[in-house]
Design an enzyme around this catalytic site. Structure first.
Site, PDB file in Angstrom:
ATOM      1  N   GLU A   1      16.287  23.232  15.620  1.00  0.00           N
ATOM      2  CA  GLU A   1      16.919  22.095  14.918  1.00  0.00           C
ATOM      3  C   GLU A   1      16.493  22.030  13.446  1.00  0.00           C
ATOM      4  O   GLU A   1      17.085  21.295  12.672  1.00  0.00           O
ATOM      5  CB  GLU A   1      16.610  20.783  15.654  1.00  0.00           C
ATOM      6  CG  GLU A   1      15.248  20.144  15.367  1.00  0.00           C
ATOM      7  CD  GLU A   1      14.073  20.842  16.072  1.00  0.00           C
ATOM      8  OE1 GLU A   1      14.290  21.885  16.724  1.00  0.00           O
ATOM      9  OE2 GLU A   1      12.942  20.337  15.946  1.00  0.00           O
TER      10      GLU A   1
ATOM     11  N   CYS B   1       9.093  22.486  21.172  1.00  0.00           N
ATOM     12  CA  CYS B   1       7.729  22.218  20.714  1.00  0.00           C
ATOM     13  C   CYS B   1       7.044  21.232  21.661  1.00  0.00           C
ATOM     14  O   CYS B   1       6.796  21.572  22.803  1.00  0.00           O
ATOM     15  CB  CYS B   1       7.746  21.743  19.258  1.00  0.00           C
ATOM     16  SG  CYS B   1       6.165  21.931  18.421  1.00  0.00           S
TER      17      CYS B   1
ATOM     18  N   HIS C   1      11.436  25.777  16.363  1.00  0.00           N
ATOM     19  CA  HIS C   1      12.316  24.624  16.106  1.00  0.00           C
ATOM     20  C   HIS C   1      13.718  25.046  15.645  1.00  0.00           C
ATOM     21  O   HIS C   1      13.972  25.110  14.446  1.00  0.00           O
ATOM     22  CB  HIS C   1      11.707  23.766  14.995  1.00  0.00           C
ATOM     23  CG  HIS C   1      10.509  22.994  15.420  1.00  0.00           C
ATOM     24  ND1 HIS C   1      10.592  21.760  16.022  1.00  0.00           N
ATOM     25  CD2 HIS C   1       9.188  23.284  15.346  1.00  0.00           C
ATOM     26  CE1 HIS C   1       9.377  21.312  16.281  1.00  0.00           C
ATOM     27  NE2 HIS C   1       8.507  22.217  15.888  1.00  0.00           N
TER      28      HIS C   1
END
Lengths: 76, 222
Positions: free
Chosen positions: B196, B86, B194
């Protein structure tokens, strides 16, 4: 001395914000606006004797992303 | 595997990134943007999502000129691994480590939802945990994820199999539906989605976990 740097998206790079402004102008009844390009103006307050080459360096290193943006320098 | 997560004022996915890496088995340190050096013996630098320096000037522009960015560039030039997610992807394009630029989403909207991605190549430490062509579900949350590169750059990326992920339904106007790209040496990955945020069932999905597991495997056997 002052320098004014105008940063614009390069020709051929789609400007979605400019497009949105164009649509909004149309909605307000402003006919005939065929294109809007939005950019930014950066004013620099510089020590006397700063060269235009130095300002160009600032543009290349930080003020503009030359992948997508072009810039114009005016020294006043 | 030793990893550093860079932290800028305005970073907001730094802890999530650290948790995802730690969970996969990495020894993680958080590194402040004013530091001039990365920890010695580092394998991976992760640049997290967020709004570094308030997105002033351009997303990632100020972070890309911060003291730690010099060490980041040196790490990448040495052949070190880098993952930018990002805002981290935006920082990587602003440093010039990755080609192209991330512009305002074509629909001008901040897009925050889970999207389907296609794994465009399994040939990297980051994507070897997936089958090439697999569809994975990973969250996106960004206003400036519209990947732009000129025709020659796009062709070069395609020819070298450097497009890591593509969107199944383009949410932001990215050229070529590109969601993530690799460096020429395949050791730097920048991506808007994302991973994560998709490593534990409690997050609503675990499709991001193979990215971290694959990376740890690759680095353990390197």
């Amino acid at each position: 001395m002052k320098a004014k740097v105008t940063v614009m998206l390069k020709q051929g790079v789609l400007d979605p914000q400019g497009e949105a402004v164009r649509h909004a102008l149309g909605a307000l009844g402003f006919d005939g606006v065929q294109g809007v390009r939005q950019g930014k103006v950066i004013e620099l307050d510089l020590a006397e004797g700063t060269t235009e080459a130095r300002v160009t360096e600032m543009c290349e290193k930080l003020l503009a992303n030359t992948v997508i943006e072009s810039y114009r320098i005016e020294i006043a | 595997m030793k990893a550093a997560v860079l932290q800028f004022p305005g970073s907001n996915c730094d802890r999530d990134m650290a948790v995802a890496l730690t969970r996969a088995g990495a020894d993680v340190r958080i590194v402040w943007h004013k530091d001039h050096d990365l920890p010695a013996g580092l394998d991976l630098v992760a640049i997290p999502g967020g709004f570094s320096f308030g997105d002033y000037l351009r997303c990632g522009a100020i972070a890309a000129r911060s003291p730690i960015a010099r060490a980041l560039i040196a790490h990448a030039e040495r052949g070190g691994f880098v993952l930018g997610v990002c805002n981290g992807f935006q920082v990587l394009t602003e440093t010039g480590i990755l080609p192209g630029a991330l512009m305002r989403n074509a629909n001008l909207k901040f897009v925050c939802r889970v999207v389907d991605l296609t794994v465009a190549t399994a040939d990297s430490a980051f994507t070897r945990g997936y089958a090439a062509g697999a569809t994975i579900r990973v969250p996106i949350a960004h206003h400036d994820g519209n990947y732009h590169a000129d025709d020659a750059t796009l062709a070069a990326l395609r020819d070298a199999d450097r497009i890591a992920f593509t969107y199944d339904a383009n949410p932001n106007g990215s050229r070529g539906d590109i969601a993530g790209v690799l460096s020429a040496n395949r050791r730097v990955l920048g991506m808007m989605p994302h991973p994560e945020r998709a490593v534990e069932p409690a997050q609503g999905g675990t499709d991001g976990a193979p990215l971290f597991a694959g990376l740890l495997d690759a680095l353990a056997s390197a």
